[in-house]
Scaffold this motif. Structure first.
Motif, PDB file in Angstrom:
ATOM      1  N   GLY A 245      -9.550   4.056   5.517  1.00  0.00           N
ATOM      2  CA  GLY A 245     -10.121   5.285   6.030  1.00  0.00           C
ATOM      3  C   GLY A 245      -9.577   6.499   5.219  1.00  0.00           C
ATOM      4  O   GLY A 245      -8.243   6.791   5.533  1.00  0.00           O
ATOM      5  N   ILE A 246     -10.248   7.257   4.677  1.00  0.00           N
ATOM      6  CA  ILE A 246      -9.851   8.489   4.072  1.00  0.00           C
ATOM      7  C   ILE A 246     -10.329   9.791   4.790  1.00  0.00           C
ATOM      8  O   ILE A 246     -11.442   9.778   5.032  1.00  0.00           O
ATOM      9  N   GLY A 247      -9.543  10.484   4.894  1.00  0.00           N
ATOM     10  CA  GLY A 247      -9.889  12.051   5.785  1.00  0.00           C
ATOM     11  C   GLY A 247     -10.003  13.039   4.431  1.00  0.00           C
ATOM     12  O   GLY A 247      -9.051  13.001   3.702  1.00  0.00           O
ATOM     13  N   ILE A 248     -11.044  14.007   4.489  1.00  0.00           N
ATOM     14  CA  ILE A 248     -10.875  14.987   3.547  1.00  0.00           C
ATOM     15  C   ILE A 248     -10.760  16.383   4.188  1.00  0.00           C
ATOM     16  O   ILE A 248     -11.598  16.649   5.134  1.00  0.00           O
ATOM     17  N   ARG A 249     -10.090  17.142   3.628  1.00  0.00           N
ATOM     18  CA  ARG A 249     -10.085  18.516   4.020  1.00  0.00           C
ATOM     19  C   ARG A 249     -10.288  19.455   2.761  1.00  0.00           C
ATOM     20  O   ARG A 249      -9.618  19.262   1.852  1.00  0.00           O
ATOM     21  N   PHE A 250     -11.408  20.178   2.882  1.00  0.00           N
ATOM     22  CA  PHE A 250     -12.264  20.975   1.807  1.00  0.00           C
ATOM     23  C   PHE A 250     -11.804  22.358   2.260  1.00  0.00           C
ATOM     24  O   PHE A 250     -12.680  22.783   3.348  1.00  0.00           O
TER      25      PHE A 250
ATOM     26  N   VAL B  28     -18.520  13.574   2.725  1.00  0.00           N
ATOM     27  CA  VAL B  28     -18.018  13.835   1.028  1.00  0.00           C
ATOM     28  C   VAL B  28     -18.375  12.449   0.550  1.00  0.00           C
ATOM     29  O   VAL B  28     -18.290  11.504   0.896  1.00  0.00           O
ATOM     30  N   GLU B  29     -19.212  12.452  -0.660  1.00  0.00           N
ATOM     31  CA  GLU B  29     -19.490  11.094  -1.267  1.00  0.00           C
ATOM     32  C   GLU B  29     -18.415  10.760  -2.287  1.00  0.00           C
ATOM     33  O   GLU B  29     -18.364   9.737  -2.526  1.00  0.00           O
ATOM     34  N   GLU B  30     -17.794  11.874  -2.879  1.00  0.00           N
ATOM     35  CA  GLU B  30     -16.949  11.672  -4.133  1.00  0.00           C
ATOM     36  C   GLU B  30     -15.905  12.906  -4.011  1.00  0.00           C
ATOM     37  O   GLU B  30     -16.502  14.140  -3.585  1.00  0.00           O
ATOM     38  N   TYR B  31     -14.735  12.585  -4.388  1.00  0.00           N
ATOM     39  CA  TYR B  31     -13.712  13.724  -4.655  1.00  0.00           C
ATOM     40  C   TYR B  31     -12.896  13.644  -5.651  1.00  0.00           C
ATOM     41  O   TYR B  31     -12.702  12.317  -6.016  1.00  0.00           O
ATOM     42  N   SER B  32     -12.247  14.752  -6.086  1.00  0.00           N
ATOM     43  CA  SER B  32     -11.189  14.697  -6.972  1.00  0.00           C
ATOM     44  C   SER B  32     -10.207  15.715  -6.610  1.00  0.00           C
ATOM     45  O   SER B  32     -10.511  17.044  -6.683  1.00  0.00           O
ATOM     46  N   ILE B  33      -8.919  15.445  -6.375  1.00  0.00           N
ATOM     47  CA  ILE B  33      -7.977  16.307  -5.975  1.00  0.00           C
ATOM     48  C   ILE B  33      -7.515  17.170  -7.159  1.00  0.00           C
ATOM     49  O   ILE B  33      -7.317  18.244  -7.204  1.00  0.00           O
TER      50      ILE B  33
ATOM     51  N   MET C  29       0.838  -1.317  -0.031  1.00  0.00           N
ATOM     52  CA  MET C  29      -0.096  -0.080  -0.090  1.00  0.00           C
ATOM     53  C   MET C  29       1.002   1.194   0.082  1.00  0.00           C
ATOM     54  O   MET C  29       2.021   1.178   0.754  1.00  0.00           O
ATOM     55  N   THR C  30       0.357   2.318  -0.769  1.00  0.00           N
ATOM     56  CA  THR C  30       1.218   3.645  -0.660  1.00  0.00           C
ATOM     57  C   THR C  30       0.581   4.447   0.346  1.00  0.00           C
ATOM     58  O   THR C  30      -0.449   4.293   0.945  1.00  0.00           O
ATOM     59  N   ASP C  31       1.337   5.475   0.770  1.00  0.00           N
ATOM     60  CA  ASP C  31       0.713   6.526   1.706  1.00  0.00           C
ATOM     61  C   ASP C  31       0.288   7.504   1.211  1.00  0.00           C
ATOM     62  O   ASP C  31      -0.208   8.533   1.865  1.00  0.00           O
ATOM     63  N   THR C  32      -0.056   7.629  -0.186  1.00  0.00           N
ATOM     64  CA  THR C  32      -0.752   8.647  -0.831  1.00  0.00           C
ATOM     65  C   THR C  32      -2.151   8.027  -1.222  1.00  0.00           C
ATOM     66  O   THR C  32      -2.372   7.024  -1.958  1.00  0.00           O
ATOM     67  N   PRO C  33      -3.018   8.945  -0.973  1.00  0.00           N
ATOM     68  CA  PRO C  33      -4.568   8.439  -1.285  1.00  0.00           C
ATOM     69  C   PRO C  33      -4.905   8.616  -2.692  1.00  0.00           C
ATOM     70  O   PRO C  33      -4.027   9.467  -3.381  1.00  0.00           O
TER      71      PRO C  33
ATOM     72  N   GLN D 140      -6.569   8.243   7.333  1.00  0.00           N
ATOM     73  CA  GLN D 140      -6.901   8.406   8.636  1.00  0.00           C
ATOM     74  C   GLN D 140      -5.965   7.403   9.848  1.00  0.00           C
ATOM     75  O   GLN D 140      -5.625   7.897  10.639  1.00  0.00           O
ATOM     76  N   ASP D 141      -5.394   6.320   9.146  1.00  0.00           N
ATOM     77  CA  ASP D 141      -4.578   5.397   9.853  1.00  0.00           C
ATOM     78  C   ASP D 141      -3.177   5.395   9.288  1.00  0.00           C
ATOM     79  O   ASP D 141      -3.124   5.972   8.074  1.00  0.00           O
ATOM     80  N   VAL D 142      -2.288   4.974  10.001  1.00  0.00           N
ATOM     81  CA  VAL D 142      -0.939   4.974   9.653  1.00  0.00           C
ATOM     82  C   VAL D 142      -0.745   3.615   9.089  1.00  0.00           C
ATOM     83  O   VAL D 142      -1.099   2.671   9.773  1.00  0.00           O
TER      84      VAL D 142
END
Length: 91
Positions: free
Chosen positions: A26-31, A39-44, A1-5, A77-79
């Motif tokens: 676990g994904i955290g989103i800061r908008f 958040v239902e869906e996101y695109s960085i 696994m990578t550390d980049t979402p 969210q987790d390491v």
């Protein structure tokens, strides 16, 4: 696994951007600098998130969503490799 979402992720199983193992991690989103949990869906790369519009649903029972534009930051969210609440103590 990578550390980049991933750049684009969705919680809808019918979406091509749905990824169950990533969501379980676990994904955290800061908008716009504010932590979001709805958040239902996101695109960085395209700088947008999609959130539910209250309790309204379409004719198939899926929530209606609205697309909000702005800076998006995603993080795990987790390491990676962390234990589940177990502390290791040295004697």
């Amino acid at each position: 696994m990578t550390d980049t979402p991933p750049d684009h992720l969705s919680i809808d199983p019918s979406s091509p951007y749905f990824d169950q193992p990533t969501l379980e991690r676990g994904i955290g989103i800061r908008f716009k600098g504010v932590e979001r949990t709805d958040v239902e869906e996101y695109s960085i790369s395209e700088s947008w998130i999609r959130v539910a519009l209250g309790k309204k649903v379409d004719r198939r029972g899926r929530p209606l969503t609205i697309k909000l534009n702005g800076p998006v930051e995603a993080y795990f969210q987790d390491v990676a490799g962390a234990t589940d609440g177990e502390d290791i103590q040295a004697d």
